[in-house]
Scaffold this motif. Structure first.
Motif, PDB file in Angstrom:
ATOM      1  N   GLY A  83       0.805  -1.213   0.000  1.00 32.61           N
ATOM      2  CA  GLY A  83       0.000   0.000   0.000  1.00 32.61           C
ATOM      3  C   GLY A  83       0.839   1.266   0.000  1.00 32.61           C
ATOM      4  O   GLY A  83       0.521   2.238  -0.692  1.00 32.61           O
ATOM      5  N   THR A  86       2.227   1.964  -3.407  1.00 30.03           N
ATOM      6  CA  THR A  86       1.151   2.474  -4.252  1.00 30.03           C
ATOM      7  C   THR A  86       0.910   3.960  -3.990  1.00 30.03           C
ATOM      8  O   THR A  86       0.784   4.766  -4.927  1.00 30.03           O
ATOM      9  CB  THR A  86      -0.151   1.696  -3.999  1.00 30.03           C
ATOM     10  OG1 THR A  86       0.080   0.298  -4.225  1.00 30.03           O
ATOM     11  CG2 THR A  86      -1.261   2.175  -4.918  1.00 30.03           C
ATOM     12  N   VAL A 146      -1.862   3.122   1.726  1.00 30.96           N
ATOM     13  CA  VAL A 146      -1.831   3.978   0.535  1.00 30.96           C
ATOM     14  C   VAL A 146      -1.817   5.446   0.961  1.00 30.96           C
ATOM     15  O   VAL A 146      -1.038   6.257   0.440  1.00 30.96           O
ATOM     16  CB  VAL A 146      -3.034   3.693  -0.383  1.00 30.96           C
ATOM     17  CG1 VAL A 146      -3.121   4.743  -1.498  1.00 30.96           C
ATOM     18  CG2 VAL A 146      -2.921   2.306  -0.997  1.00 30.96           C
ATOM     19  N   TYR A 150       1.218   8.280   0.408  1.00 36.62           N
ATOM     20  CA  TYR A 150       0.927   9.506  -0.345  1.00 36.62           C
ATOM     21  C   TYR A 150       1.152  10.750   0.505  1.00 36.62           C
ATOM     22  O   TYR A 150       1.759  11.721   0.061  1.00 36.62           O
ATOM     23  CB  TYR A 150      -0.513   9.472  -0.837  1.00 36.62           C
ATOM     24  CG  TYR A 150      -0.862  10.609  -1.770  1.00 36.62           C
ATOM     25  CD1 TYR A 150      -0.546  10.533  -3.128  1.00 36.62           C
ATOM     26  CD2 TYR A 150      -1.497  11.753  -1.305  1.00 36.62           C
ATOM     27  CE1 TYR A 150      -0.863  11.572  -3.998  1.00 36.62           C
ATOM     28  CE2 TYR A 150      -1.817  12.800  -2.161  1.00 36.62           C
ATOM     29  CZ  TYR A 150      -1.489  12.693  -3.510  1.00 36.62           C
ATOM     30  OH  TYR A 150      -1.799  13.733  -4.362  1.00 36.62           O
TER      31      TYR A 150
END
Length: 248
Positions: A83, A86, A146, A150
């Protein structure tokens, strides 16, 4: 000299906060923007700076880390790593102006989750909605990872809320796994950021050294220090930073 002092002090306090309550990125991200880094680079550098502090905190909690709930420890780690990669790749393909617009929204979301996460978790548990099954647990771990890859802000409280939902009950275990996963996710995210040339190494290394010491000290404080005041301070800082970035 002033810049070095600000980065060092901010990094140390952030390292302590990440081990005790989470929310250190609310300090390091704006400090790096103040030091002159663009928001995308500041986000990547903040992740790098937090890395050794996470690992130092994980070492402090090493005797507490174990698995509870529907997923095994290795499953939680694997899902978190996939995750986070990603999320980091999503950041790399996000245009700078788009990320600039997302920053205040992300700060508000992270601050809200930080402020109301424990209450939300308690409400869910009171309604019998805790301890999800393996499928939903895996999906929740992946989504949170994720987000962490980010944007690192508020990741700590998200992880703590996540652990409660998937069946964890021991706070020291939850804190230990929180900083361990944060560190492992940061390793992979930082690798992607470094390849893309997003990390400000000068600012990041100063802040990382201070975060390491803060993370180690914070792990000891977490067992005996009330966090209500710290949590309130982090919420105020998060809201303040969101307002600042909305007005930029």
């Amino acid at each position: 000299m002033v810049e070095i002092l600000v980065l060092a002090v901010t990094g140390f306090v952030a390292g302590v906060l990440n081990s005790v309550a989470g929310g250190g990125t609310f300090l390091t991200f704006p400090a790096l923007v103040w030091a002159g880094l663009p928001p995308v680079a500041a986000n990547a550098t903040a992740t790098f700076a937090a890395l050794p502090g996470y690992l130092g905190g994980a070492w402090g909690f090493r005797h507490d880390i174990r698995s509870e709930g529907a997923l095994k420890l290795w499953q939680i780690i694997a899902l978190s790593l996939v995750g986070s990669v990603t999320g980091a790749l999503l950041l790399l393909v996000t245009p700078s102006d788009v990320f600039d617009g997302l920053v205040p929204v992300l700060l508000l979301v992270a601050t809200g989750l930080f402020a109301f996460g424990p209450r939300l978790l308690a409400t869910l548990r009171s309604r019998g909605m805790g301890a999800t099954g393996p499928g939903l647990s895996a999906a929740l771990v992946f989504v949170v990872a994720v987000y962490g890859g980010y944007f690192n802000g508020g990741l700590g409280i998200l992880l703590l809320a996540l652990f409660g939902l998937i069946g964890f009950t021991n706070l020291n275990t939850m804190n230990g796994l929180k900083v361990l996963l944060s560190g492992l996710m940061a390793v992979l995210s930082c690798a992607a950021f470094a390849i893309a040339g997003l990390i400000g190494w000068y600012e990041g290394l100063i802040m990382a050294a201070a975060c390491t010491l803060g993370g180690w000290i914070g792990a000891g404080l977490a067992r005996r220090m009330p966090v209500a005041v710290l949590r309130a301070l982090i919420v105020v800082i998060g809201l303040g930073m969101a307002v600042v970035f909305f007005l930029r």
